[in-house]
Design an enzyme around this catalytic site. Structure first.
Site, mmCIF file in Angstrom:
data_model
loop_
_atom_site.group_PDB
_atom_site.id
_atom_site.type_symbol
_atom_site.label_atom_id
_atom_site.label_comp_id
_atom_site.label_asym_id
_atom_site.label_seq_id
_atom_site.Cartn_x
_atom_site.Cartn_y
_atom_site.Cartn_z
ATOM 1 N N ASP A 22 -3.013 -1.317 -3.834
ATOM 2 C CA ASP A 22 -2.152 -1.407 -2.647
ATOM 3 C C ASP A 22 -2.956 -0.932 -1.440
ATOM 4 O O ASP A 22 -4.048 -0.371 -1.577
ATOM 5 C CB ASP A 22 -0.907 -0.523 -2.824
ATOM 6 C CG ASP A 22 0.007 -0.574 -1.604
ATOM 7 O OD1 ASP A 22 0.249 -1.670 -1.077
ATOM 8 O OD2 ASP A 22 0.462 0.499 -1.145
ATOM 9 N N SER A 23 -2.365 -1.096 -0.262
ATOM 10 C CA SER A 23 -3.014 -0.602 0.954
ATOM 11 C C SER A 23 -2.971 0.929 1.008
ATOM 12 O O SER A 23 -3.683 1.528 1.802
ATOM 13 C CB SER A 23 -2.298 -1.156 2.180
ATOM 14 O OG SER A 23 -0.955 -0.704 2.187
ATOM 15 N N TYR A 54 -1.662 -2.475 6.228
ATOM 16 C CA TYR A 54 -2.148 -3.850 6.205
ATOM 17 C C TYR A 54 -1.217 -4.764 7.014
ATOM 18 O O TYR A 54 -1.642 -5.805 7.506
ATOM 19 C CB TYR A 54 -2.174 -4.381 4.758
ATOM 20 C CG TYR A 54 -3.387 -3.999 3.936
ATOM 21 C CD1 TYR A 54 -4.314 -3.059 4.380
ATOM 22 C CD2 TYR A 54 -3.602 -4.594 2.697
ATOM 23 C CE1 TYR A 54 -5.415 -2.723 3.601
ATOM 24 C CE2 TYR A 54 -4.698 -4.273 1.917
ATOM 25 C CZ TYR A 54 -5.606 -3.340 2.365
ATOM 26 O OH TYR A 54 -6.693 -3.027 1.590
ATOM 27 N N CYS A 85 1.207 -4.968 -3.547
ATOM 28 C CA CYS A 85 1.327 -4.974 -2.097
ATOM 29 C C CYS A 85 1.820 -6.366 -1.721
ATOM 30 O O CYS A 85 1.171 -7.361 -2.063
ATOM 31 C CB CYS A 85 -0.048 -4.695 -1.490
ATOM 32 S SG CYS A 85 -0.091 -4.892 0.296
ATOM 33 N N ASN A 86 2.952 -6.424 -1.069
ATOM 34 C CA ASN A 86 3.519 -7.729 -0.708
ATOM 35 C C ASN A 86 2.623 -8.466 0.285
ATOM 36 O O ASN A 86 2.435 -9.675 0.191
ATOM 37 C CB ASN A 86 4.907 -7.541 -0.090
ATOM 38 C CG ASN A 86 5.920 -7.079 -1.108
ATOM 39 O OD1 ASN A 86 6.646 -7.873 -1.666
ATOM 40 N ND2 ASN A 86 5.968 -5.776 -1.370
ATOM 41 N N GLU A 164 3.202 6.687 4.608
ATOM 42 C CA GLU A 164 1.786 7.079 4.459
ATOM 43 C C GLU A 164 1.535 8.493 4.991
ATOM 44 O O GLU A 164 0.648 9.184 4.534
ATOM 45 C CB GLU A 164 0.860 6.089 5.184
ATOM 46 C CG GLU A 164 0.622 4.784 4.448
ATOM 47 C CD GLU A 164 -0.141 4.936 3.127
ATOM 48 O OE1 GLU A 164 -1.047 5.766 3.031
ATOM 49 O OE2 GLU A 164 0.197 4.198 2.178
ATOM 50 N N CYS A 196 8.388 -4.658 0.512
ATOM 51 C CA CYS A 196 7.169 -3.884 0.757
ATOM 52 C C CYS A 196 7.200 -2.750 -0.248
ATOM 53 O O CYS A 196 8.230 -2.075 -0.390
ATOM 54 C CB CYS A 196 7.161 -3.338 2.181
ATOM 55 S SG CYS A 196 5.785 -2.203 2.485
ATOM 56 N N HIS A 198 6.061 0.057 -0.185
ATOM 57 C CA HIS A 198 6.281 1.396 0.379
ATOM 58 C C HIS A 198 7.773 1.723 0.520
ATOM 59 O O HIS A 198 8.143 2.891 0.611
ATOM 60 C CB HIS A 198 5.658 1.495 1.773
ATOM 61 C CG HIS A 198 4.164 1.690 1.772
ATOM 62 N ND1 HIS A 198 3.279 0.718 1.411
ATOM 63 C CD2 HIS A 198 3.416 2.772 2.126
ATOM 64 C CE1 HIS A 198 2.039 1.174 1.535
ATOM 65 N NE2 HIS A 198 2.098 2.428 1.970
HETATM 66 N N1 DGL Z 1 2.799 -1.742 0.623
HETATM 67 C C1 DGL Z 1 2.338 -2.934 1.196
HETATM 68 C C2 DGL Z 1 3.294 -4.090 1.089
HETATM 69 O O1 DGL Z 1 3.991 -4.159 0.099
HETATM 70 C C3 DGL Z 1 1.588 -2.882 2.481
HETATM 71 C C4 DGL Z 1 2.108 -2.030 3.568
HETATM 72 C C5 DGL Z 1 1.103 -1.961 4.687
HETATM 73 O O2 DGL Z 1 -0.007 -1.489 4.443
HETATM 74 O O3 DGL Z 1 1.425 -2.403 5.811
HETATM 75 O O4 DGL Z 1 3.331 -4.963 1.919
#
Ligand code: DGL
Length: 282
Positions: A22-23, A54, A85-86, A164, A196, A198
């Site tokens: 993931d990011s 990301y 990570c989506n 984060e 997402c 997160h």
């Molecule tokens: N957790 C990630 C997602 O599912 C990326 C979130 C990010 O880094 O902006 O998109």
């Protein structure tokens, strides 16, 4: 910068780890579910916290970062890769599937399928990063199965930085979440995809804001189910007597990562930091 992945064909053994990327800390929501549903599987987790978020980055940059992480993770000889990570799934899943000869799972289709089985009125909300919402990946995945669904997509760029920075429990967070979701609270959706990885860190707040008539779909739970199904069907489920020792790697502050991860996973972990070599991305 161009990234090339060289894969040597090798036999896959059941004791090899499942690689999750993931990011940042978001993919831990998937890792936690994989640990719960598949307690014998060893996980190698990579969080690219140095370069998170990301979501606001151009698709091409996210694609290159994702290829770079996959290339890095191949040294651990994983039997499967989970793009937890989506944003990365939306731009790089299909390409990575062509490049490696092990199963690669993303987080978008599992979440979409769960929403289709959950919605009663056919009105589905999707929240995610700007990258994910702009890509239209959820809309495509949902409509490819059920074309008559009505979908409202909403980018929530404030959420990832909160998670984060380890601020998901702070007082101000409720206000930010409710302001961001206002458009959805005024709609008739009965189901909301947390698009997402997160966002499950904020799920109790999101649920409070959306109210009891909106079911939340975490792509983390669904993705772990998909991992389990694939490993089972490929005869790749681990056989172990003892609990595996997982490996956690991050490119950012390992201390901050460890603190957030231990709180989320409810266990002590060791985090190794990875310093990107510019030469790796050419
Ligand atoms: N957790 C990630 C997602 O599912 C990326 C979130 C990010 O880094 O902006 O998109």
């Amino acid at each position: 910068m161009e990234v090339t992945i060289i894969v040597r064909r090798k036999r896959v053994f059941v004791q090899q780890p499942v690689a999750i990327l993931d990011s940042g800390v978001g993919g831990l929501t998937v890792a936690k579910e994989v640990m719960r549903q598949l307690p014998l599987e060893k996980i190698v987790y990579f969080g690219d916290s140095l370069r998170a978020p990301y979501g606001p980055r151009p698709a091409e940059e996210v694609r290159k970062f994702t290829l770079q992480i996959v290339d890095y993770l191949l040294q651990f000889q994983p039997k499967m890769i989970v793009i937890a990570c989506n944003t990365a799934t939306a731009v790089a899943l299909e390409e990575i599937r062509q490049l490696v000869d092990i199963p690669v799972v993303g987080v978008i289709h599992p979440g979409a399928r769960a929403a289709i089985t959950t919605t009663r009125n056919g009105q589905v909300g999707v929240i995610g990063t700007e990258g994910t919402i702009l890509s239209g990946a959820y809309e495509k995945a949902l409509k490819s199965i059920s074309p008559s669904l009505e979908i409202i997509g909403l980018a929530c760029p404030q959420f990832v930085p909160l998670v984060e920075q380890g601020l998901s429990g702070q007082e101000d967070t409720y206000r930010i979440v409710s302001e961001c979701l206002q458009q959805l609270t005024e709609s008739s959706i009965d189901c909301l995809i947390l698009g997402c990885t997160h966002y499950p860190f904020l799920s109790s707040l999101i649920s409070e804001v959306m109210g009891p008539n909106v079911a939340l779909i975490s792509s983390a739970d669904e993705t772990a189910r998909e991992v389990s199904t694939i490993l089972y069907h490929k005869g790749l489920l681990a056989k172990r007597i003892q609990k595996p020792v997982h490996q956690f790697l991050c490119s950012g502050d390992p201390e901050l990562f460890r603190r957030i991860a231990e709180q989320w996973l409810n266990e002590e972990i060791k985090v190794n930091s990875v310093v990107w070599q510019v030469t790796r991305i050419g």
